[in-house]
Design a protein around this motif. Sequence first.
Motif, PDB file in Angstrom:
ATOM      1  N   GLU A   1     -17.215  19.475 -25.116  1.00  0.00           N
ATOM      2  CA  GLU A   1     -18.247  18.810 -24.322  1.00  0.00           C
ATOM      3  C   GLU A   1     -17.614  18.398 -23.003  1.00  0.00           C
ATOM      4  OE1 GLU A   1     -20.300  15.714 -26.405  1.00  0.00           O
ATOM      5  OE2 GLU A   1     -20.821  17.055 -28.057  1.00  0.00           O
ATOM      6  N   VAL A   2     -18.297  18.727 -21.911  1.00  0.00           N
ATOM      7  CA  VAL A   2     -17.747  18.502 -20.574  1.00  0.00           C
ATOM      8  C   VAL A   2     -18.765  17.812 -19.685  1.00  0.00           C
ATOM      9  CG1 VAL A   2     -16.164  20.467 -20.688  1.00  0.00           C
ATOM     10  CG2 VAL A   2     -18.475  20.799 -19.806  1.00  0.00           C
ATOM     11  N   ARG A   3     -18.273  17.257 -18.596  1.00  0.00           N
ATOM     12  CA  ARG A   3     -19.143  16.695 -17.564  1.00  0.00           C
ATOM     13  C   ARG A   3     -19.126  17.660 -16.383  1.00  0.00           C
ATOM     14  NH1 ARG A   3     -21.439  12.214 -17.404  1.00  0.00           N
ATOM     15  NH2 ARG A   3     -19.990  11.140 -18.759  1.00  0.00           N
ATOM     16  N   ILE A   4     -20.324  18.022 -15.921  1.00  0.00           N
ATOM     17  CA  ILE A   4     -20.510  18.956 -14.805  1.00  0.00           C
ATOM     18  C   ILE A   4     -21.012  18.161 -13.604  1.00  0.00           C
ATOM     19  CG2 ILE A   4     -21.760  21.008 -14.034  1.00  0.00           C
ATOM     20  CD1 ILE A   4     -20.141  21.695 -16.404  1.00  0.00           C
ATOM     21  N   ALA A   5     -20.489  18.477 -12.424  1.00  0.00           N
ATOM     22  CA  ALA A   5     -20.948  17.802 -11.208  1.00  0.00           C
ATOM     23  C   ALA A   5     -20.986  18.793 -10.053  1.00  0.00           C
ATOM     24  CB  ALA A   5     -20.024  16.641 -10.865  1.00  0.00           C
ATOM     25  N   ALA A   6     -21.966  18.617  -9.199  1.00  0.00           N
ATOM     26  CA  ALA A   6     -22.029  19.410  -7.975  1.00  0.00           C
ATOM     27  C   ALA A   6     -21.096  18.748  -6.965  1.00  0.00           C
ATOM     28  CB  ALA A   6     -23.447  19.452  -7.432  1.00  0.00           C
ATOM     29  N   PRO A   7     -20.245  19.528  -6.299  1.00  0.00           N
ATOM     30  CA  PRO A   7     -19.339  18.948  -5.310  1.00  0.00           C
ATOM     31  C   PRO A   7     -20.108  18.246  -4.185  1.00  0.00           C
ATOM     32  CG  PRO A   7     -18.728  21.220  -5.803  1.00  0.00           C
ATOM     33  CD  PRO A   7     -20.047  20.966  -6.453  1.00  0.00           C
ATOM     34  N   VAL A   8     -19.615  17.090  -3.774  1.00  0.00           N
ATOM     35  CA  VAL A   8     -20.270  16.298  -2.733  1.00  0.00           C
ATOM     36  C   VAL A   8     -20.361  17.074  -1.426  1.00  0.00           C
ATOM     37  CG1 VAL A   8     -20.090  14.197  -1.349  1.00  0.00           C
ATOM     38  CG2 VAL A   8     -19.605  14.117  -3.793  1.00  0.00           C
ATOM     39  N   LYS A   9     -19.314  17.832  -1.092  1.00  0.00           N
ATOM     40  CA  LYS A   9     -19.338  18.601   0.164  1.00  0.00           C
ATOM     41  C   LYS A   9     -20.479  19.612   0.161  1.00  0.00           C
ATOM     42  CE  LYS A   9     -16.097  22.295  -0.997  1.00  0.00           C
ATOM     43  NZ  LYS A   9     -16.965  23.445  -0.829  1.00  0.00           N
ATOM     44  N   ASN A  10     -20.773  20.201  -0.987  1.00  0.00           N
ATOM     45  CA  ASN A  10     -21.884  21.145  -1.068  1.00  0.00           C
ATOM     46  C   ASN A  10     -23.218  20.434  -0.883  1.00  0.00           C
ATOM     47  OD1 ASN A  10     -19.914  22.974  -1.660  1.00  0.00           O
ATOM     48  ND2 ASN A  10     -20.536  23.334  -3.751  1.00  0.00           N
ATOM     49  N   GLN A  11     -23.363  19.266  -1.485  1.00  0.00           N
ATOM     50  CA  GLN A  11     -24.594  18.510  -1.344  1.00  0.00           C
ATOM     51  C   GLN A  11     -24.810  18.080   0.101  1.00  0.00           C
ATOM     52  OE1 GLN A  11     -24.960  15.351  -4.256  1.00  0.00           O
ATOM     53  NE2 GLN A  11     -24.011  16.620  -5.822  1.00  0.00           N
ATOM     54  N   LEU A  12     -23.733  17.635   0.753  1.00  0.00           N
ATOM     55  CA  LEU A  12     -23.840  17.204   2.152  1.00  0.00           C
ATOM     56  C   LEU A  12     -24.162  18.379   3.078  1.00  0.00           C
ATOM     57  CD1 LEU A  12     -20.903  14.636   2.406  1.00  0.00           C
ATOM     58  CD2 LEU A  12     -23.353  14.165   2.349  1.00  0.00           C
ATOM     59  N   SER A  13     -23.524  19.519   2.856  1.00  0.00           N
ATOM     60  CA  SER A  13     -23.810  20.668   3.728  1.00  0.00           C
ATOM     61  C   SER A  13     -25.233  21.171   3.514  1.00  0.00           C
ATOM     62  CB  SER A  13     -22.794  21.792   3.499  1.00  0.00           C
ATOM     63  OG  SER A  13     -22.934  22.350   2.219  1.00  0.00           O
ATOM     64  N   GLN A  14     -25.724  21.144   2.279  1.00  0.00           N
ATOM     65  CA  GLN A  14     -27.103  21.548   2.028  1.00  0.00           C
ATOM     66  C   GLN A  14     -28.079  20.609   2.724  1.00  0.00           C
ATOM     67  OE1 GLN A  14     -27.467  21.660  -2.221  1.00  0.00           O
ATOM     68  NE2 GLN A  14     -26.354  23.581  -2.414  1.00  0.00           N
ATOM     69  N   ALA A  15     -27.803  19.307   2.658  1.00  0.00           N
ATOM     70  CA  ALA A  15     -28.688  18.335   3.303  1.00  0.00           C
ATOM     71  C   ALA A  15     -28.678  18.523   4.815  1.00  0.00           C
ATOM     72  CB  ALA A  15     -28.267  16.916   2.947  1.00  0.00           C
ATOM     73  N   PHE A  16     -27.494  18.734   5.384  1.00  0.00           N
ATOM     74  CA  PHE A  16     -27.398  18.912   6.828  1.00  0.00           C
ATOM     75  C   PHE A  16     -28.134  20.162   7.286  1.00  0.00           C
ATOM     76  CE2 PHE A  16     -25.214  20.631  10.595  1.00  0.00           C
ATOM     77  CZ  PHE A  16     -25.525  19.618  11.485  1.00  0.00           C
ATOM     78  N   LEU A  17     -27.924  21.279   6.576  1.00  0.00           N
ATOM     79  CA  LEU A  17     -28.560  22.527   6.989  1.00  0.00           C
ATOM     80  C   LEU A  17     -30.061  22.536   6.739  1.00  0.00           C
ATOM     81  CD1 LEU A  17     -25.899  25.131   5.825  1.00  0.00           C
ATOM     82  CD2 LEU A  17     -26.395  24.404   8.158  1.00  0.00           C
ATOM     83  N   SER A  18     -30.503  21.931   5.651  1.00  0.00           N
ATOM     84  CA  SER A  18     -31.931  22.005   5.327  1.00  0.00           C
ATOM     85  C   SER A  18     -32.768  20.966   6.044  1.00  0.00           C
ATOM     86  CB  SER A  18     -32.139  21.885   3.822  1.00  0.00           C
ATOM     87  OG  SER A  18     -31.707  20.623   3.374  1.00  0.00           O
ATOM     88  N   VAL A  19     -32.187  19.817   6.380  1.00  0.00           N
ATOM     89  CA  VAL A  19     -32.956  18.757   7.033  1.00  0.00           C
ATOM     90  C   VAL A  19     -32.375  18.387   8.396  1.00  0.00           C
ATOM     91  CG1 VAL A  19     -33.790  16.390   6.818  1.00  0.00           C
ATOM     92  CG2 VAL A  19     -33.665  17.822   4.799  1.00  0.00           C
ATOM     93  N   GLY A  20     -31.070  18.210   8.457  1.00  0.00           N
ATOM     94  CA  GLY A  20     -30.431  17.737   9.682  1.00  0.00           C
ATOM     95  C   GLY A  20     -30.614  18.648  10.880  1.00  0.00           C
ATOM     96  N   VAL A  21     -30.353  19.930  10.707  1.00  0.00           N
ATOM     97  CA  VAL A  21     -30.468  20.875  11.822  1.00  0.00           C
ATOM     98  C   VAL A  21     -31.916  20.983  12.307  1.00  0.00           C
ATOM     99  CG1 VAL A  21     -30.149  23.281  12.517  1.00  0.00           C
ATOM    100  CG2 VAL A  21     -28.361  22.128  11.219  1.00  0.00           C
ATOM    101  N   PRO A  22     -32.913  21.127  11.415  1.00  0.00           N
ATOM    102  CA  PRO A  22     -34.295  21.171  11.900  1.00  0.00           C
ATOM    103  C   PRO A  22     -34.733  19.878  12.605  1.00  0.00           C
ATOM    104  CG  PRO A  22     -34.199  22.101   9.711  1.00  0.00           C
ATOM    105  CD  PRO A  22     -32.861  21.498   9.989  1.00  0.00           C
TER     106      PRO A  22
END
Length: 132
Positions: free
Chosen positions: A55-76
């Motif tokens: 049994e493991v804990r899975i996490a999305a890397p913070v850098k990926n979450q931040l880059s997705q937020a910047f590209l999907s919302v920040g740039v527009p």
Amino acid sequence: MQEKAKVIGIEKDIISVIPLEIDACIGCTNDSCKQNGNVFTAINRQNLDLRIGSEVRIAAPVKNQLSQAFLSVGVPVLAAIVIWILLPLLYSGATEALQVGGALLSFIAVAALMFRITGKAPKDLPEITAVL
């Protein structure tokens, strides 16, 4: 994103897991998850000692979450702000309605462009952060 999962397959650093908290999957729209019966892959960057059934804990890397937020919302949003500011400077007859329309149009156009660009980028896998 953080969740608990069970290891069902190991191939070098790529680990196949199935989520343990199925309630979290009810509202999920992940097509890959649905097609594979909730099985998804993660990467073991920390070289944790894993076995099938762990049994493991899975996490999305913070850098990926931040880059997705910047590209999907920040740039527009930045594009819309730039159009809002520059339109009256470039066109002296610009009304507030034209500014709003231009900003909205640029937001939509840049968001679509970002979606098209990032849609072709390789997907980063979630990481296994701990063995429970």
